[in-house]
Scaffold this active site. Structure first.
Site, PDB file in Angstrom:
ATOM      1  N   ASP A 163     -12.077   7.804  -1.883  1.00 21.73           N
ATOM      2  CA  ASP A 163     -11.358   9.073  -1.644  1.00 21.73           C
ATOM      3  C   ASP A 163     -12.276  10.088  -0.989  1.00 21.73           C
ATOM      4  O   ASP A 163     -11.837  10.896  -0.177  1.00 21.73           O
ATOM      5  CB  ASP A 163     -10.841   9.647  -2.966  1.00 21.73           C
ATOM      6  CG  ASP A 163     -10.010   8.620  -3.685  1.00 21.73           C
ATOM      7  OD1 ASP A 163      -8.986   8.233  -3.135  1.00 21.73           O
ATOM      8  OD2 ASP A 163     -10.425   8.167  -4.770  1.00 21.73           O
ATOM      9  N   TYR A 184       0.871  -1.184   0.000  1.00 18.58           N
ATOM     10  CA  TYR A 184       0.000   0.000   0.000  1.00 18.58           C
ATOM     11  C   TYR A 184       0.899   1.222   0.000  1.00 18.58           C
ATOM     12  O   TYR A 184       2.089   1.142  -0.329  1.00 18.58           O
ATOM     13  CB  TYR A 184      -0.906  -0.099   1.242  1.00 18.58           C
ATOM     14  CG  TYR A 184      -2.078   0.833   1.280  1.00 18.58           C
ATOM     15  CD1 TYR A 184      -2.873   1.040   0.154  1.00 18.58           C
ATOM     16  CD2 TYR A 184      -2.410   1.515   2.452  1.00 18.58           C
ATOM     17  CE1 TYR A 184      -3.964   1.901   0.202  1.00 18.58           C
ATOM     18  CE2 TYR A 184      -3.505   2.365   2.504  1.00 18.58           C
ATOM     19  CZ  TYR A 184      -4.270   2.557   1.377  1.00 18.58           C
ATOM     20  OH  TYR A 184      -5.338   3.399   1.418  1.00 18.58           O
ATOM     21  N   LYS A 236      -5.539  -2.223  -3.023  1.00 21.16           N
ATOM     22  CA  LYS A 236      -6.733  -2.092  -2.172  1.00 21.16           C
ATOM     23  C   LYS A 236      -7.528  -3.389  -2.093  1.00 21.16           C
ATOM     24  O   LYS A 236      -8.063  -3.730  -1.034  1.00 21.16           O
ATOM     25  CB  LYS A 236      -7.606  -0.942  -2.680  1.00 21.16           C
ATOM     26  CG  LYS A 236      -6.918   0.409  -2.431  1.00 21.16           C
ATOM     27  CD  LYS A 236      -7.849   1.463  -1.896  1.00 21.16           C
ATOM     28  CE  LYS A 236      -7.046   2.631  -1.365  1.00 21.16           C
ATOM     29  NZ  LYS A 236      -7.832   3.790  -0.996  1.00 21.16           N
TER      30      LYS A 236
HETATM   31  P1  NAD Z   1      -7.978  16.361  -6.016  1.00 23.57           P
HETATM   32  O1  NAD Z   1      -7.109  16.565  -7.198  1.00 23.57           O
HETATM   33  O2  NAD Z   1      -9.425  16.076  -6.225  1.00 23.57           O
HETATM   34  O3  NAD Z   1      -7.879  17.641  -5.038  1.00 23.57           O
HETATM   35  C1  NAD Z   1      -6.719  18.385  -4.787  1.00 23.57           C
HETATM   36  C2  NAD Z   1      -7.179  19.813  -4.521  1.00 23.57           C
HETATM   37  O4  NAD Z   1      -6.055  20.563  -4.066  1.00 23.57           O
HETATM   38  C3  NAD Z   1      -7.720  20.507  -5.774  1.00 23.57           C
HETATM   39  O5  NAD Z   1      -8.967  21.117  -5.511  1.00 23.57           O
HETATM   40  C4  NAD Z   1      -6.642  21.521  -6.094  1.00 23.57           C
HETATM   41  O6  NAD Z   1      -7.152  22.672  -6.741  1.00 23.57           O
HETATM   42  C5  NAD Z   1      -6.132  21.842  -4.693  1.00 23.57           C
HETATM   43  N1  NAD Z   1      -4.836  22.509  -4.710  1.00 23.57           N
HETATM   44  C6  NAD Z   1      -3.822  22.382  -5.589  1.00 23.57           C
HETATM   45  N2  NAD Z   1      -2.836  23.229  -5.296  1.00 23.57           N
HETATM   46  C7  NAD Z   1      -3.221  23.908  -4.183  1.00 23.57           C
HETATM   47  C8  NAD Z   1      -2.617  24.911  -3.399  1.00 23.57           C
HETATM   48  N3  NAD Z   1      -1.408  25.397  -3.692  1.00 23.57           N
HETATM   49  N4  NAD Z   1      -3.300  25.381  -2.342  1.00 23.57           N
HETATM   50  C9  NAD Z   1      -4.518  24.882  -2.002  1.00 23.57           C
HETATM   51  N5  NAD Z   1      -5.137  23.932  -2.733  1.00 23.57           N
HETATM   52  C10 NAD Z   1      -4.490  23.433  -3.807  1.00 23.57           C
HETATM   53  O7  NAD Z   1      -7.297  15.208  -5.196  1.00 23.57           O
HETATM   54  P2  NAD Z   1      -7.898  14.433  -3.920  1.00 23.57           P
HETATM   55  O8  NAD Z   1      -8.519  13.148  -4.347  1.00 23.57           O
HETATM   56  O9  NAD Z   1      -8.729  15.354  -3.127  1.00 23.57           O
HETATM   57  O10 NAD Z   1      -6.537  14.058  -3.150  1.00 23.57           O
HETATM   58  C11 NAD Z   1      -5.700  15.086  -2.653  1.00 23.57           C
HETATM   59  C12 NAD Z   1      -4.590  14.477  -1.811  1.00 23.57           C
HETATM   60  O11 NAD Z   1      -5.154  13.835  -0.683  1.00 23.57           O
HETATM   61  C13 NAD Z   1      -3.754  13.426  -2.523  1.00 23.57           C
HETATM   62  O12 NAD Z   1      -2.399  13.549  -2.166  1.00 23.57           O
HETATM   63  C14 NAD Z   1      -4.272  12.143  -1.994  1.00 23.57           C
HETATM   64  O13 NAD Z   1      -3.295  11.119  -2.001  1.00 23.57           O
HETATM   65  C15 NAD Z   1      -4.636  12.526  -0.584  1.00 23.57           C
HETATM   66  N6  NAD Z   1      -5.644  11.624  -0.028  1.00 23.57           N
HETATM   67  C16 NAD Z   1      -5.332  10.974   1.132  1.00 23.57           C
HETATM   68  C17 NAD Z   1      -6.251  10.078   1.668  1.00 23.57           C
HETATM   69  C18 NAD Z   1      -5.958   9.357   2.960  1.00 23.57           C
HETATM   70  O14 NAD Z   1      -6.657   8.410   3.299  1.00 23.57           O
HETATM   71  N7  NAD Z   1      -5.004   9.788   3.717  1.00 23.57           N
HETATM   72  C19 NAD Z   1      -7.447   9.828   1.013  1.00 23.57           C
HETATM   73  C20 NAD Z   1      -7.746  10.528  -0.159  1.00 23.57           C
HETATM   74  C21 NAD Z   1      -6.824  11.431  -0.679  1.00 23.57           C
END
Ligand code: NAD
Length: 556
Positions: free
Chosen positions: A276, A110, A181
């Site tokens: 997500d 993972y 997953k």
């Molecule tokens: P996404 O692409 O849908 O969202 C990312 C968001 O961040 C977008 O709205 C983008 O505009 C914004 N963004 C980009 N640059 C930015 C900045 N400088 N300032 C503020 N906002 C900014 O992606 P997502 O599915 O929401 O995932 C985002 C992150 O969260 C990824 O790294 C993903 O791995 C992580 N995530 C972690 C978990 C977990 O269980 N820990 C689960 C889901 C997603």
């Protein structure tokens, strides 16, 4: 009360199994292969004589050999390939190995190493697992699903590789995530390996490097979009309903602009959820409830900033909002507790280019602030006490960000959730040191413990792996048609209830935690009339009967 996969489960839970193949075919089938552990009688009856070295191993001897091999691997990627190689030869041994060494192996099957593997997928591809469905095959999806090695599927994890972890569009390499997953559904949810199916929906890639790479294995065209994309998804969902009508469909790492739309489009017509959005929201809820217990506060007393208003960030925001309503907080107060900060800073009414999905949490702009309201200004002006990162922007939380929150609370809660670690908004070390050990921290991916002033701070992962295996176990054991949002509230509350003294249970306890989540969801579903059970003890029996364990059975 019975779900599909019943035949497979009945069969695989017996101590003696009628194995559907013989000879070399049996050795090549990871679901049935036992390698050097086939007994003499089995070797004779199943045409295996001469195909294996003569000594008959116990599973413990096999595990000892594999552990020695694992230690020989020099880096993360070679450990990943060693483990997938084992999975592709002998699933029972693979899951037994991972469950005996769960803390050591999880980072390879993972996050974070699975992300590295996704970037190197084409170069290292060596074995088919799951299904690949390119757009051009949109009229043949039923036939493709029927080509799956598995005939009774209970859990499908499907991605289009649009946004893999925080790595962006990695094209067909995104298949490493559904593979990882589905493995976790088995490892922690006890869903038998014969009942899970990873699927890659190849809609193309907009990653120019991949399109130019002569060794790239995916569809070598730009991503389809608009109506074409949704027609393809419709065709996939229709085919799933026909071929695997009772399977749970988990949407995974779809491109941000599609994630919520896909979830909304199919959530009532096929048993499905988006990990997500909903899984993350549920585990964040659990983490917050645990942290607030430690802090001695309540959710409704906090101000929460979510940095990154994409699929995960908005999912977290909406879930906290609805959870607050669920607990009798008024709509206005609940909405006021949540602040979304995206690329253009805090989202506010009248902001130029405000995205439609951001309007719900948009705030009134304070007159003295400029057109772009930074994270630090948001913290300062609105009194933020909890900060969650879902932006994939490495290092976006600075020391002054943490100091800013500490003006409003002595115990800040900070969850930089983006993964892999190269995308995390902050390191736990920085947060713990800046807050002088006061902050409660959880990260999206594994980080080492932090030493600060003679004390060791373990850093726990706030990751949806705590949630989805329990959901999958429940839907495998019980026949339901939809996954209501309440299931994710229950999962979050259950997880938080069983976590103390930590934020989340430790990984070796995750199978037990997933069973508890499935149990509590089933109790709720029974109360709501979604499933029929006579008494609570029946729920437990049903779950235990469903849970597969990685032990060899006698073949006849
Ligand atoms: P996404 O692409 O849908 O969202 C990312 C968001 O961040 C977008 O709205 C983008 O505009 C914004 N963004 C980009 N640059 C930015 C900045 N400088 N300032 C503020 N906002 C900014 O992606 P997502 O599915 O929401 O995932 C985002 C992150 O969260 C990824 O790294 C993903 O791995 C992580 N995530 C972690 C978990 C977990 O269980 N820990 C689960 C889901 C997603």
């Amino acid at each position: 009360m019975e779900a599909a996969g019943e035949r497979y489960l009945e069969e695989s839970n017996k101590e003696e199994i009628k194995v559907p193949m013989k000879g070399r075919e049996l050795l090549r089938s990871p679901l049935w292969n036992k390698g050097s552990a086939f007994t003499e009688e089995e070797r004779e009856k199943l045409d295996l004589l001469g195909l294996l070295p003569p000594y008959i191993s116990t599973i413990d001897q096999q595990l000892a050999r594999r552990y020695a091999n694992f230690l020989e691997c020099e880096n993360g990627l070679s450990k990943y390939h060693f483990l997938t190689g084992l999975q592709n030869r002998n699933e029972t041994l693979f899951f037994r190995f991972c469950s005996d060494h769960v803390v050591e192996t999880l980072p390879y099957i993972y996050t974070p190493v699975v992300g590295e593997a996704s970037l190197n997928f084409s170069l290292h591809y060596h074995h088919s697992r799951g299904l690949y469905i390119p757009y051009e095959q949109k009229d043949n999806i039923e036939e493709i699903l029927k080509n799956a090695e598995k005939k009774e599927v209970e859990v499908i994890v499907a991605t289009d590789g649009g946004r893999i972890l925080g790595l962006g569009d990695v094209g067909v390499g995104g298949m490493t995530i559904p593979i990882g997953k589905t493995s976790l559904y088995t490892l922690f949810g006890g869903v038998a390996p014969g009942l899970v199916l990873p699927v890659f929906l190849d809609v193309g890639t907009d990653n120019e490097e991949l399109l130019k790479d002569p060794l790239y294995l995916g569809r070598r065209k730009n991503r389809i979009s608009g109506e074409q994309y949704y027609e393809f998804m419709d065709a996939f969902v229709d085919a799933v309903k026909k071929v695997f009508p009772e399977a749970l469909l988990q949407w995974e790492d779809l491109l941000g602009k599609h994630a919520q739309k896909v979830l909304d489009r199919y959530k009532d017509s096929v048993l499905s959820f988006n990990d997500d959005i909903q899984g993350t929201a549920s585990v964040v809820l659990a983490g917050l409830l645990s942290a607030l217990k430690m802090k001695g506060s309540a959710l409704k007393e906090e101000k929460i900033a979510i940095f990154g208003g994409g699929a995960a960030g908005l999912g977290i925001g909406k879930s906290i909002y609805r959870y607050l309503l669920h607990h009798s907080v008024s709509e206005d107060v609940a909405r006021d507790a949540i602040y979304i900060i995206d690329r253009d800073g805090l989202t506010y009414h009248g902001q130029e280019g405000l995205r439609e999905e951001h309007t719900f949490f948009a705030k009134d702009k304070p007159a003295h602030l400029g057109p772009t309201i930074s994270l630090d200004e948001t913290i300062e002006h609105f009194g933020i006490t909890i900060l969650i990162g879902a932006s994939a922007q490495k290092g976006a939380f600075k020391e002054k960000t943490i100091q800013g929150i500490m003006k409003h609370t002595t115990i800040p809660i900070v969850f930089p959730l983006s993964n892999p670690h190269t995308k995390a908004e902050a390191t736990p070390e920085m947060i713990i040191k800046t807050s002088k050990g006061k902050a409660i921290v959880a990260t999206g991916t594994a980080f080492p413990a932090v030493e600060y002033e003679g004390k060791t701070y373990q850093v726990q992962q706030c990751n949806n792996v705590y949630i989805f295996p329990g959901i999958g176990l429940f839907t495998t054991a019980f026949d339901v048609k939809t996954i209501p949002e309440e299931f994710f509230f229950i999962a979050g509350e259950t997880l938080s209830r069983i976590s103390p003294p930590l934020l989340f249970p430790e990984f070796p306890q995750l199978k037990e935690a997933s069973k508890q989540i499935a149990f509590d969801i089933a109790k709720y579903a029974a109360k709501e009339g979604m499933i029929e059970v006579k008494e609570e003890a029946d729920i437990l029996l049903r779950l235990e009967k469903t849970m597969w364990s990685p032990n060899y059975k006698k073949y006849v």
